[in-house]
Scaffold this motif. Structure first.
Motif, PDB file in Angstrom:
ATOM      1  N   PHE A 113      29.448  -3.245  12.408  1.00  0.00           N
ATOM      2  CA  PHE A 113      28.062  -3.542  12.073  1.00  0.00           C
ATOM      3  C   PHE A 113      27.423  -2.241  11.617  1.00  0.00           C
ATOM      4  O   PHE A 113      27.929  -1.163  11.900  1.00  0.00           O
TER       5      PHE A 113
ATOM      6  N   TYR B  21      27.094 -14.419  10.416  1.00  0.00           N
ATOM      7  CA  TYR B  21      28.495 -14.338  10.822  1.00  0.00           C
ATOM      8  C   TYR B  21      29.330 -15.111   9.812  1.00  0.00           C
ATOM      9  O   TYR B  21      29.066 -16.291   9.559  1.00  0.00           O
TER      10      TYR B  21
ATOM     11  N   LYS C  46      40.478 -11.888  18.449  1.00  0.00           N
ATOM     12  CA  LYS C  46      39.625 -10.701  18.493  1.00  0.00           C
ATOM     13  C   LYS C  46      38.736 -10.579  17.266  1.00  0.00           C
ATOM     14  O   LYS C  46      38.082  -9.559  17.076  1.00  0.00           O
ATOM     15  N   GLY C  47      38.731 -11.585  16.440  1.00  0.00           N
ATOM     16  CA  GLY C  47      37.839 -11.569  15.296  1.00  0.00           C
ATOM     17  C   GLY C  47      38.383 -10.756  14.142  1.00  0.00           C
ATOM     18  O   GLY C  47      39.471 -10.193  14.197  1.00  0.00           O
TER      19      GLY C  47
ATOM     20  N   TYR D  21      23.433   2.953  13.159  1.00  0.00           N
ATOM     21  CA  TYR D  21      22.471   3.955  12.747  1.00  0.00           C
ATOM     22  C   TYR D  21      22.129   4.818  13.923  1.00  0.00           C
ATOM     23  O   TYR D  21      22.131   4.378  15.074  1.00  0.00           O
TER      24      TYR D  21
ATOM     25  N   GLU E 156      34.205  -8.175  13.229  1.00  0.00           N
ATOM     26  CA  GLU E 156      32.741  -8.346  13.302  1.00  0.00           C
ATOM     27  C   GLU E 156      32.160  -7.610  14.494  1.00  0.00           C
ATOM     28  O   GLU E 156      31.010  -7.167  14.442  1.00  0.00           O
ATOM     29  N   ARG E 157      32.952  -7.477  15.567  1.00  0.00           N
ATOM     30  CA  ARG E 157      32.392  -6.891  16.772  1.00  0.00           C
ATOM     31  C   ARG E 157      32.277  -5.382  16.698  1.00  0.00           C
ATOM     32  O   ARG E 157      31.734  -4.761  17.601  1.00  0.00           O
ATOM     33  N   SER E 158      32.862  -4.741  15.682  1.00  0.00           N
ATOM     34  CA  SER E 158      32.711  -3.290  15.602  1.00  0.00           C
ATOM     35  C   SER E 158      32.149  -2.825  14.263  1.00  0.00           C
ATOM     36  O   SER E 158      31.645  -1.715  14.178  1.00  0.00           O
TER      37      SER E 158
END
Ligand code: SF4
Lengths: 161, 178
Positions: free
Chosen positions: B166, B146, B158-159, B169, B162-164
């Protein structure tokens, strides 16, 4: 894989019915309870609501022996790889229930560390709204999964589609 | 032994530390002492080893970000706050050590108080303050890759995606490729 990979192009409508009947009435849930929703999930499994009436009472804490992933609670970025690995370990055919607002959309936790809905990395079959959903809602979701299973064909699951 | 009064405690500390103590105040019976981050080891070893003080218990280590904070008492942007408790004297002391933004680093007090291990790692994780000589300084709450320090005031709630963002796959594609 098992039966379905031997099927080729044979028309198997009656066989589908039999297999689906067996699958839908003996779902083996893998509980992934990481927050408050898990309490409602436990209540659903216990005697008052009794999920075994629908054939899904054998809780397995090993993903390799189960075919229904019950995700209930908040999934953080750090938890995501764990959940993905658990999902991958489950044998086909498998279904996923996303229980509660947090799991389905992030809920009230609109913050930096929470995945805003597990459908960003898992194929979800049924979402249950509510914070937490009542046990009846979970039973409804289970019946929905059963309904979905009964419309499937065996070949659909060969590549997991 | 009887309770150590705050005035007594402060005069003992001032006697030992001299003018390393930049500021002090008393809020609802809790003595709070401000120092510069570089003096932390001196103060902590006094508190731990001097028999008249005798603070064997580290209650907590936390961090504060004073960005846009309008107070003369704030010497630097960051502060690390230590709370100690003395079992014999039944009293607490709060130490606020200021750490500059340009080089957010402070000495670890792990050698004096083993309990500082995890709490210092949390401050490192959340504020990016490095603890020099900490035996195992790595992130404790956030994933290790992180990139940010979430409790800094200039980090959005809300960052930074990082929360979306990644690597996604497709589980089924993976099976087909095998
Ligand atoms: S949806 Fe509500 S009950 Fe469920 S995990 Fe989130 S906060 Fe808890």
């Amino acid at each position: 894989m098992g039966l379905e990979s031997k099927m080729g192009g044979i028309i198997t409508t009656q066989l589908d019915k039999v297999v689906n009947w067996a699958r839908k009435n003996s779902l083996w849930p893998m509980p992934f309870g990481v927050a408050c929703c898990a309490i409602e999930m436990m209540a659903t499994l216990c005697s008052r609501y009794d999920m075994s009436r629908f054939g899904a009472e054998v809780i397995r804490f090993s993903p390799r022996q189960s075919d229904l992933l019950l995700v209930s609670g908040r999934i953080s970025i750090k938890m995501m790889p764990v959940l993905t690995r658990i999902y991958e370990q489950m044998p086909e055919p498998k279904w996923v229930i996303s229980m509660g607002a947090c799991c389905s959309s992030g809920g009230v936790f609109d913050t930096y560390t929470l995945i805003q809905g597990i459908d960003q990395f898992l194929p979800v079959d049924v979402y249950i709204p509510g914070c937490p959903p009542r046990p009846e809602a979970l039973l409804d979701a289970l019946m929905f999964i059963q309904k979905k299973i009964s419309t499937e064909r065996i070949q659909d699951r060969i590549h997991g589609n | 032994m009887s309770r150590l009064e705050n005035e007594k405690l402060l005069s003992l500390l001032q006697e030992m530390m001299g003018d390393l103590i930049v500021n002090h105040h008393d809020f609802r019976g809790l003595l709070s002492v401000d120092i510069h981050g570089k003096d932390i080891l001196t103060l902590v070893s006094c508190i731990h080893q001097d028999s008249r003080l005798n603070f064997p218990l580290l209650v907590d280590v936390s961090g504060v970000d004073y960005l846009e904070y309008d107070d003369e008492a704030c010497l630097e942007r960051f502060a690390v706050i230590y709370i100690f408790y003395s079992i014999v004297h039944d009293c607490r002391i709060k130490i606020r050590a200021f750490v500059p933004e340009s080089d957010p680093a402070i000495h670890s007090i792990y050698n004096e108080y083993k309990g500082a291990d995890f709490t210092e790692r949390e401050v490192y994780d959340m504020f990016g303050i490095r603890f020099i000589d900490h035996p195992n300084l790595k992130r404790i709450l956030m994933p290790e890759d992180y990139g940010s320090n979430p409790l800094r005031k200039d980090y959005p709630l809300k960052g930074l995606g990082e929360r979306s963002q990644f690597p996604k796959y497709n589980i089924y594609n993976k099976i087909e490729n095998d």
